[in-house]
Motif scaffolding. Structure first.
Motif, mmCIF file in Angstrom:
data_model
loop_
_atom_site.group_PDB
_atom_site.id
_atom_site.type_symbol
_atom_site.label_atom_id
_atom_site.label_comp_id
_atom_site.label_asym_id
_atom_site.label_seq_id
_atom_site.Cartn_x
_atom_site.Cartn_y
_atom_site.Cartn_z
ATOM 1 N N GLY A 178 54.627 28.159 40.414
ATOM 2 C CA GLY A 178 54.003 26.920 39.974
ATOM 3 C C GLY A 178 53.281 27.091 38.651
ATOM 4 O O GLY A 178 53.418 28.109 37.975
ATOM 5 N N ALA A 179 52.504 26.082 38.274
ATOM 6 C CA ALA A 179 51.779 26.097 37.003
ATOM 7 C C ALA A 179 50.853 27.306 36.918
ATOM 8 O O ALA A 179 50.341 27.796 37.938
ATOM 9 C CB ALA A 179 50.982 24.815 36.834
ATOM 10 N N ILE A 180 50.621 27.768 35.711
ATOM 11 C CA ILE A 180 49.817 28.970 35.489
ATOM 12 C C ILE A 180 48.424 28.841 36.104
ATOM 13 O O ILE A 180 47.856 29.822 36.576
ATOM 14 C CB ILE A 180 49.715 29.265 33.978
ATOM 15 C CG1 ILE A 180 51.104 29.594 33.425
ATOM 16 C CG2 ILE A 180 48.771 30.428 33.699
ATOM 17 C CD1 ILE A 180 51.147 29.764 31.924
ATOM 18 N N ARG A 181 47.879 27.649 36.115
ATOM 19 C CA ARG A 181 46.519 27.482 36.647
ATOM 20 C C ARG A 181 46.423 27.852 38.126
ATOM 21 O O ARG A 181 45.332 28.079 38.647
ATOM 22 C CB ARG A 181 46.042 26.046 36.443
ATOM 23 C CG ARG A 181 46.851 25.007 37.205
ATOM 24 C CD ARG A 181 46.226 23.648 37.058
ATOM 25 N NE ARG A 181 47.041 22.601 37.668
ATOM 26 C CZ ARG A 181 46.595 21.373 37.899
ATOM 27 N NH1 ARG A 181 45.360 21.045 37.583
ATOM 28 N NH2 ARG A 181 47.397 20.475 38.435
ATOM 29 N N TYR A 182 47.552 27.947 38.809
ATOM 30 C CA TYR A 182 47.547 28.288 40.230
ATOM 31 C C TYR A 182 47.805 29.769 40.480
ATOM 32 O O TYR A 182 47.822 30.209 41.631
ATOM 33 C CB TYR A 182 48.615 27.479 40.972
ATOM 34 C CG TYR A 182 48.416 25.983 40.909
ATOM 35 C CD1 TYR A 182 47.238 25.397 41.376
ATOM 36 C CD2 TYR A 182 49.397 25.164 40.375
ATOM 37 C CE1 TYR A 182 47.046 24.023 41.316
ATOM 38 C CE2 TYR A 182 49.219 23.785 40.307
ATOM 39 C CZ TYR A 182 48.051 23.222 40.770
ATOM 40 O OH TYR A 182 47.865 21.856 40.704
ATOM 41 N N TRP A 183 48.026 30.533 39.407
ATOM 42 C CA TRP A 183 48.426 31.919 39.603
ATOM 43 C C TRP A 183 47.318 32.811 40.154
ATOM 44 O O TRP A 183 47.573 33.737 40.889
ATOM 45 C CB TRP A 183 48.916 32.518 38.283
ATOM 46 C CG TRP A 183 50.249 31.989 37.843
ATOM 47 C CD1 TRP A 183 50.988 31.015 38.449
ATOM 48 C CD2 TRP A 183 50.996 32.400 36.708
ATOM 49 N NE1 TRP A 183 52.146 30.782 37.757
ATOM 50 C CE2 TRP A 183 52.181 31.622 36.671
ATOM 51 C CE3 TRP A 183 50.791 33.330 35.701
ATOM 52 C CZ2 TRP A 183 53.147 31.765 35.689
ATOM 53 C CZ3 TRP A 183 51.745 33.477 34.721
ATOM 54 C CH2 TRP A 183 52.921 32.702 34.715
ATOM 55 N N GLN A 184 46.104 32.560 39.782
ATOM 56 C CA GLN A 184 45.010 33.456 40.167
ATOM 57 C C GLN A 184 44.726 33.347 41.655
ATOM 58 O O GLN A 184 44.476 32.274 42.186
ATOM 59 C CB GLN A 184 43.738 33.137 39.380
ATOM 60 C CG GLN A 184 42.592 34.097 39.676
ATOM 61 C CD GLN A 184 41.395 33.839 38.773
ATOM 62 O OE1 GLN A 184 41.503 33.080 37.821
ATOM 63 N NE2 GLN A 184 40.281 34.474 39.069
ATOM 64 N N ARG A 185 44.748 34.496 42.330
ATOM 65 C CA ARG A 185 44.439 34.529 43.756
ATOM 66 C C ARG A 185 42.942 34.728 43.948
ATOM 67 O O ARG A 185 42.233 35.167 43.048
ATOM 68 C CB ARG A 185 45.203 35.666 44.424
ATOM 69 C CG ARG A 185 46.719 35.560 44.289
ATOM 70 C CD ARG A 185 47.408 36.599 45.162
ATOM 71 N NE ARG A 185 47.031 37.956 44.815
ATOM 72 C CZ ARG A 185 47.686 38.701 43.937
ATOM 73 N NH1 ARG A 185 48.741 38.210 43.307
ATOM 74 N NH2 ARG A 185 47.300 39.932 43.693
ATOM 75 N N VAL A 186 42.466 34.430 45.122
ATOM 76 C CA VAL A 186 41.036 34.549 45.422
ATOM 77 C C VAL A 186 40.557 35.979 45.236
ATOM 78 O O VAL A 186 39.467 36.237 44.740
ATOM 79 C CB VAL A 186 40.743 34.076 46.867
ATOM 80 C CG1 VAL A 186 39.287 34.321 47.231
ATOM 81 C CG2 VAL A 186 41.107 32.612 47.038
ATOM 82 N N ASP A 187 41.403 36.942 45.610
ATOM 83 C CA ASP A 187 41.009 38.356 45.543
ATOM 84 C C ASP A 187 41.547 39.064 44.303
ATOM 85 O O ASP A 187 41.626 40.281 44.268
ATOM 86 C CB ASP A 187 41.498 39.087 46.795
ATOM 87 C CG ASP A 187 43.024 39.011 46.930
ATOM 88 O OD1 ASP A 187 43.623 38.151 46.255
ATOM 89 O OD2 ASP A 187 43.592 39.810 47.693
ATOM 90 N N ASP A 188 41.904 38.304 43.282
ATOM 91 C CA ASP A 188 42.543 38.899 42.110
ATOM 92 C C ASP A 188 41.949 38.309 40.843
ATOM 93 O O ASP A 188 41.218 37.314 40.874
ATOM 94 C CB ASP A 188 44.054 38.616 42.160
ATOM 95 C CG ASP A 188 44.848 39.603 41.328
ATOM 96 O OD1 ASP A 188 44.217 40.403 40.611
ATOM 97 O OD2 ASP A 188 46.081 39.572 41.398
ATOM 98 N N THR A 189 42.264 38.948 39.718
ATOM 99 C CA THR A 189 41.841 38.413 38.426
ATOM 100 C C THR A 189 43.009 37.673 37.791
ATOM 101 O O THR A 189 44.172 37.912 38.119
ATOM 102 C CB THR A 189 41.402 39.551 37.486
ATOM 103 O OG1 THR A 189 42.528 40.403 37.244
ATOM 104 C CG2 THR A 189 40.271 40.356 38.104
ATOM 105 N N LYS A 190 42.705 36.804 36.850
ATOM 106 C CA LYS A 190 43.748 36.025 36.203
ATOM 107 C C LYS A 190 44.703 36.929 35.423
ATOM 108 O O LYS A 190 45.926 36.740 35.454
ATOM 109 C CB LYS A 190 43.100 35.006 35.267
ATOM 110 C CG LYS A 190 44.093 34.087 34.540
ATOM 111 C CD LYS A 190 44.806 33.153 35.492
ATOM 112 C CE LYS A 190 45.671 32.148 34.747
ATOM 113 N NZ LYS A 190 44.859 31.220 33.925
ATOM 114 N N ILE A 191 44.173 37.925 34.725
ATOM 115 C CA ILE A 191 45.025 38.787 33.924
ATOM 116 C C ILE A 191 45.964 39.604 34.804
ATOM 117 O O ILE A 191 47.116 39.862 34.447
ATOM 118 C CB ILE A 191 44.187 39.714 33.000
ATOM 119 C CG1 ILE A 191 45.091 40.418 31.972
ATOM 120 C CG2 ILE A 191 43.387 40.710 33.817
ATOM 121 C CD1 ILE A 191 45.780 39.488 31.004
ATOM 122 N N GLN A 192 45.500 40.006 35.982
ATOM 123 C CA GLN A 192 46.371 40.737 36.899
ATOM 124 C C GLN A 192 47.463 39.826 37.440
ATOM 125 O O GLN A 192 48.615 40.238 37.619
ATOM 126 C CB GLN A 192 45.564 41.318 38.062
ATOM 127 C CG GLN A 192 46.356 42.270 38.950
ATOM 128 C CD GLN A 192 46.828 43.509 38.210
ATOM 129 O OE1 GLN A 192 46.051 44.125 37.465
ATOM 130 N NE2 GLN A 192 48.092 43.887 38.399
#
Length: 235
Positions: free
Chosen positions: A76-90
């Motif tokens: 999906g869209a990039i804004r949804y990529w970040q998981r609760v237990d993760d960082t955006k760059i990862q």
């Protein structure tokens, strides 16, 4: 008789002298031709090298676009990529960078994926770095536009100079998806192009993609972004 012998010797000497001057002239001509040949070969080599960098940049752009399209299709869209237990760059690394064929994945550690001395990628831990299978290096930063720097020569060749062998892409429309754009794509006028490309050559990337040359390094003030009433190549 004696005078005649001296005269004959004089004529002979003059003929030898004329031959000597002729030989000197030949050597001079050969030297000039050699210099011209060296300059011609050097110029042709530079033009050939530039053409290869342009081609490599376009190849890399295609790789980036394919990876982005696949990532958005799956996640999906990039804004949804970040998981609760993760960082955006990862998340960018896992969902985007790993979609590409890599010859080396440096993530945020080590300098093997980017030329030493370039502070953008080697001294800033916010960059995810990798070497693509085509030999180009990439460094991705999770900033406002998700900047993607490409070193078309890889980490071990070239000068690593913005607008010469390092080029920038940005990601737009991250809310609704995400699309790869060459930096400078939105410079709509010749004045904007000349100002921005002249001040920061990362904004010259779109010019290279569009026109297939780096003539802004030679005659920026004579170039026209639109090509109307202006030039897209140096005279």
């Amino acid at each position: 008789m004696e005078l005649l012998r001296y005269s004959e010797k004089g004529v002979l000497f003059m003929k030898i002298l004329e031959k000597a001057f002729t030989l000197a002239e030949v050597i001079l001509v050969i030297a000039i031709v050699g210099v011209v040949a060296i300059l011609t070969i050097a110029n042709a080599t530079n033009e050939g090298d530039e053409a290869e960098r342009v081609a490599q940049l376009r190849r890399t752009q295609h790789i980036l676009e394919q990876a982005m399209a696949q990532a958005i299709d799956e996640k999906g869209a990039i804004r949804y990529w970040q998981r609760v237990d993760d960082t955006k760059i990862q998340a960018i690394h896992d969902n985007f960078i790993k979609k590409m064929k890599l010859s080396r994945d440096c993530e945020m550690t080590g300098t093997q994926c980017w030329k030493d001395g370039d502070i953008r990628a080697n001294e800033n831990t916010g960059y995810m770095k990798a070497i693509l299978s085509n030999g180009a290096s990439i460094a991705v930063l999770d900033d406002y536009n998700m900047s993607i720097y490409v070193d078309v020569n890889g980490p071990n060749k070239g000068n690593s100079t913005i607008g010469v062998d390092i080029f920038q892409f940005v990601v737009r429309d991250v809310i609704y998806g995400g699309s790869i754009k060459a930096a400078g794509f939105d410079l709509e006028t010749t004045a904007e192009f000349r100002q921005e490309c002249g001040n920061d050559r990362s904004y010259c990337t779109a010019w290279v993609i569009k026109n297939g040359n780096m003539d802004y390094l030679k005659c920026l003030d004579e170039l026209s972004w639109t090509g109307e009433n202006g030039k897209t190549i140096c005279p």
